[in-house]
Design a protein around this motif. Structure first.
Motif, PDB file in Angstrom:
ATOM      1  N   LEU A  44       0.828  -1.204   0.000  1.00  0.00           N
ATOM      2  CA  LEU A  44       0.000   0.000   0.000  1.00  0.00           C
ATOM      3  C   LEU A  44       0.868   1.261   0.000  1.00  0.00           C
ATOM      4  O   LEU A  44       0.530   2.257  -0.650  1.00  0.00           O
ATOM      5  CB  LEU A  44      -0.958  -0.011   1.199  1.00  0.00           C
ATOM      6  CG  LEU A  44      -2.072  -1.053   1.122  1.00  0.00           C
ATOM      7  CD1 LEU A  44      -2.849  -1.113   2.435  1.00  0.00           C
ATOM      8  CD2 LEU A  44      -3.033  -0.775  -0.034  1.00  0.00           C
ATOM      9  N   ALA A  45       2.000   1.225   0.729  1.00  0.00           N
ATOM     10  CA  ALA A  45       2.913   2.371   0.731  1.00  0.00           C
ATOM     11  C   ALA A  45       3.493   2.574  -0.669  1.00  0.00           C
ATOM     12  O   ALA A  45       3.619   3.709  -1.150  1.00  0.00           O
ATOM     13  CB  ALA A  45       4.039   2.166   1.746  1.00  0.00           C
ATOM     14  N   MET A  46       3.823   1.472  -1.352  1.00  0.00           N
ATOM     15  CA  MET A  46       4.347   1.570  -2.719  1.00  0.00           C
ATOM     16  C   MET A  46       3.279   2.136  -3.660  1.00  0.00           C
ATOM     17  O   MET A  46       3.568   2.981  -4.507  1.00  0.00           O
ATOM     18  CB  MET A  46       4.789   0.194  -3.232  1.00  0.00           C
ATOM     19  CG  MET A  46       5.996  -0.364  -2.543  1.00  0.00           C
ATOM     20  SD  MET A  46       6.470  -2.007  -3.202  1.00  0.00           S
ATOM     21  CE  MET A  46       7.476  -1.540  -4.629  1.00  0.00           C
ATOM     22  N   ALA A  47       2.043   1.650  -3.498  1.00  0.00           N
ATOM     23  CA  ALA A  47       0.957   2.127  -4.357  1.00  0.00           C
ATOM     24  C   ALA A  47       0.721   3.620  -4.133  1.00  0.00           C
ATOM     25  O   ALA A  47       0.479   4.375  -5.082  1.00  0.00           O
ATOM     26  CB  ALA A  47      -0.315   1.334  -4.075  1.00  0.00           C
ATOM     27  N   LEU A  48       0.788   4.054  -2.869  1.00  0.00           N
ATOM     28  CA  LEU A  48       0.622   5.470  -2.545  1.00  0.00           C
ATOM     29  C   LEU A  48       1.697   6.296  -3.253  1.00  0.00           C
ATOM     30  O   LEU A  48       1.411   7.331  -3.854  1.00  0.00           O
ATOM     31  CB  LEU A  48       0.711   5.667  -1.030  1.00  0.00           C
ATOM     32  CG  LEU A  48       0.702   7.103  -0.517  1.00  0.00           C
ATOM     33  CD1 LEU A  48      -0.608   7.809  -0.865  1.00  0.00           C
ATOM     34  CD2 LEU A  48       0.928   7.143   0.982  1.00  0.00           C
ATOM     35  N   ALA A  49       2.949   5.815  -3.201  1.00  0.00           N
ATOM     36  CA  ALA A  49       4.048   6.534  -3.859  1.00  0.00           C
ATOM     37  C   ALA A  49       3.847   6.535  -5.374  1.00  0.00           C
ATOM     38  O   ALA A  49       4.136   7.532  -6.044  1.00  0.00           O
ATOM     39  CB  ALA A  49       5.386   5.911  -3.501  1.00  0.00           C
ATOM     40  N   GLY A  50       3.349   5.427  -5.920  1.00  0.00           N
ATOM     41  CA  GLY A  50       3.094   5.360  -7.359  1.00  0.00           C
ATOM     42  C   GLY A  50       2.054   6.370  -7.796  1.00  0.00           C
ATOM     43  O   GLY A  50       2.226   7.076  -8.796  1.00  0.00           O
TER      44      GLY A  50
ATOM     45  N   THR B 103       1.217   9.120  -6.161  1.00  0.00           N
ATOM     46  CA  THR B 103       1.779  10.461  -5.952  1.00  0.00           C
ATOM     47  C   THR B 103       2.621  10.848  -7.168  1.00  0.00           C
ATOM     48  O   THR B 103       2.580  11.996  -7.622  1.00  0.00           O
ATOM     49  CB  THR B 103       2.626  10.503  -4.669  1.00  0.00           C
ATOM     50  OG1 THR B 103       1.812  10.108  -3.572  1.00  0.00           O
ATOM     51  CG2 THR B 103       3.166  11.886  -4.413  1.00  0.00           C
ATOM     52  N   GLY B 104       3.358   9.865  -7.702  1.00  0.00           N
ATOM     53  CA  GLY B 104       4.133  10.119  -8.914  1.00  0.00           C
ATOM     54  C   GLY B 104       3.235  10.499 -10.074  1.00  0.00           C
ATOM     55  O   GLY B 104       3.550  11.417 -10.846  1.00  0.00           O
TER      56      GLY B 104
ATOM     57  N   LEU C 228       0.334  11.928  -9.869  1.00  0.00           N
ATOM     58  CA  LEU C 228      -0.181  13.267  -9.581  1.00  0.00           C
ATOM     59  C   LEU C 228       0.870  14.318  -9.977  1.00  0.00           C
ATOM     60  O   LEU C 228       0.562  15.304 -10.652  1.00  0.00           O
ATOM     61  CB  LEU C 228      -0.515  13.387  -8.089  1.00  0.00           C
ATOM     62  CG  LEU C 228      -0.942  14.757  -7.573  1.00  0.00           C
ATOM     63  CD1 LEU C 228      -2.257  15.216  -8.215  1.00  0.00           C
ATOM     64  CD2 LEU C 228      -1.082  14.723  -6.058  1.00  0.00           C
TER      65      LEU C 228
ATOM     66  N   ASP D  98      -7.015   9.023  -6.319  1.00  0.00           N
ATOM     67  CA  ASP D  98      -6.192   7.811  -6.164  1.00  0.00           C
ATOM     68  C   ASP D  98      -5.255   7.911  -4.968  1.00  0.00           C
ATOM     69  O   ASP D  98      -5.081   6.953  -4.215  1.00  0.00           O
ATOM     70  CB  ASP D  98      -5.360   7.579  -7.433  1.00  0.00           C
ATOM     71  CG  ASP D  98      -6.180   7.036  -8.582  1.00  0.00           C
ATOM     72  OD1 ASP D  98      -5.716   7.149  -9.744  1.00  0.00           O
ATOM     73  OD2 ASP D  98      -7.287   6.508  -8.355  1.00  0.00           O
ATOM     74  N   VAL D  99      -4.616   9.099  -4.808  1.00  0.00           N
ATOM     75  CA  VAL D  99      -3.705   9.278  -3.672  1.00  0.00           C
ATOM     76  C   VAL D  99      -4.482   9.153  -2.367  1.00  0.00           C
ATOM     77  O   VAL D  99      -4.061   8.449  -1.441  1.00  0.00           O
ATOM     78  CB  VAL D  99      -2.979  10.639  -3.744  1.00  0.00           C
ATOM     79  CG1 VAL D  99      -2.152  10.883  -2.476  1.00  0.00           C
ATOM     80  CG2 VAL D  99      -2.069  10.697  -4.973  1.00  0.00           C
TER      81      VAL D  99
ATOM     82  N   TYR E 236      -5.354   5.408  -1.499  1.00  0.00           N
ATOM     83  CA  TYR E 236      -4.297   4.578  -0.913  1.00  0.00           C
ATOM     84  C   TYR E 236      -3.853   5.088   0.448  1.00  0.00           C
ATOM     85  O   TYR E 236      -3.476   4.297   1.311  1.00  0.00           O
ATOM     86  CB  TYR E 236      -3.117   4.443  -1.886  1.00  0.00           C
ATOM     87  CG  TYR E 236      -3.426   3.452  -2.975  1.00  0.00           C
ATOM     88  CD1 TYR E 236      -3.559   3.855  -4.297  1.00  0.00           C
ATOM     89  CD2 TYR E 236      -3.634   2.107  -2.664  1.00  0.00           C
ATOM     90  CE1 TYR E 236      -3.875   2.945  -5.289  1.00  0.00           C
ATOM     91  CE2 TYR E 236      -3.952   1.192  -3.650  1.00  0.00           C
ATOM     92  CZ  TYR E 236      -4.079   1.613  -4.953  1.00  0.00           C
ATOM     93  OH  TYR E 236      -4.407   0.711  -5.928  1.00  0.00           O
TER      94      TYR E 236
END
Lengths: 118, 118, 118, 118
Positions: free
Chosen positions: B29-35, B37-38, B40, B71-72, B75
């Motif tokens: 989930l942390a990886m998905a959040l960073a993905g 954010t990228g 965005l 999306d951000v 997650y």
């Protein structure tokens, strides 16, 4: 006022009291959000899946994770406020779309990506 | 239930209906959040500061920004829910700390970083 | 050995001497790369475009930017090495594709995105 | 010319031919780098550690990972070129520092963070 609107208002006052508005442009806020997301990731990067699942039980690591989640939330709320976007509404709209894209029968138990809606 | 708790509950049901819980570990989930954010950031990266400030006025670009913010948020809420962290509370706690660290007199109009609290 | 191969070899020895291989899985290295990219962004987030363009002229800020670029390069080289990917070759391959997608006549002076190649 | 210098030169020409220099400011390039890092993470986020370790053996997934690594390398080289930083040198400098901070005896087999050098 919802809790997020209340937080957004408190953030606006905090920023105004320090005359930081010129720094809080949408591009800068998006960069800050990405920076804090990176710091959040860093708290998890070397943990095994098991350690990550129980990180909140460790007082020091849990406090750091909570702090980073607070920082990410802060910049996400500030950015959305600056752009006039309702975060909860936007998330629900994406969920509406995902419910149509990811039919439970077809996508049960798989991380396969669905084609975009027509 | 606050709007975030309501969104978190809807997300839990969405994930459960598709048996996606095994994918929704804190690290993933942390990886998905960073993905997200990228993604965005990508909406803003080539815009001038002026274009970025008015992006929501452009129907196509504004819709993409709103979608990425959704999306951000999705997650971030999922990750916080998985870890048992109250996002709004965590943000307020960081603000309490920032109010002590960033005395308005000293830090008015500057982006200089303050030393951590003792 | 190219400079990157030499750096990759030095990194392998550094990691082996500390028995850190179990931590350096592809998922963890990708997270670390994203974490360092976030720290790099943080060095630029509050700078005006002019300050950002001359950041290397400031001894303290320039040193921090150089350090973060070093960290990002480190994890990118480690991740590519772990996956057996030649970074320079991969970049050239994307450039070959971009040269076909972004015909200079059509895309001169615009940041508009081109459709993918058939 | 090293392979990186050769890649940087090819990138400069590609950008110049399309008159994209105004978009390639350090802040924008840092944002683009973070955006591509996010896309790279997205290729790994739902994979188990085992799937991630063998992703390059899957033709489709491996090609996507290679492409994202190419994109990340592209923006890292562009940004470093724009700032006049030698990436390999910067990485070696951080390694010199890490070798002093992370004495193998003390840090063998642990991901514990070392205090900064005095």
């Amino acid at each position: 006022m919802t809790p997020i609107e209340d937080l957004a208002a408190r953030l606006r006052e905090f920023v105004a009291a320090r005359e930081w508005e010129p720094f809080h442009t949408p591009k800068n806020l998006a960069m800050a959000l990405a920076g804090e997301t990176g710091e959040l990731l860093a708290e998890f990067q070397w943990l095994t899946p098991e350690e990550a699942a129980t990180v909140m039980a460790d007082p020091a690591a849990g406090a750091r994770v909570r702090a980073e989640l607070g920082d990410v939330m802060t910049y996400l709320v500030r950015l959305a406020d600056a752009l006039g976007v309702d975060l909860v509404e936007a998330a629900h709209a994406k969920l509406d779309e995902s419910e149509r894209r990811y039919d439970p029968e077809t996508y049960r138990g798989t991380a396969r990506k669905a084609p975009p809606l027509p």
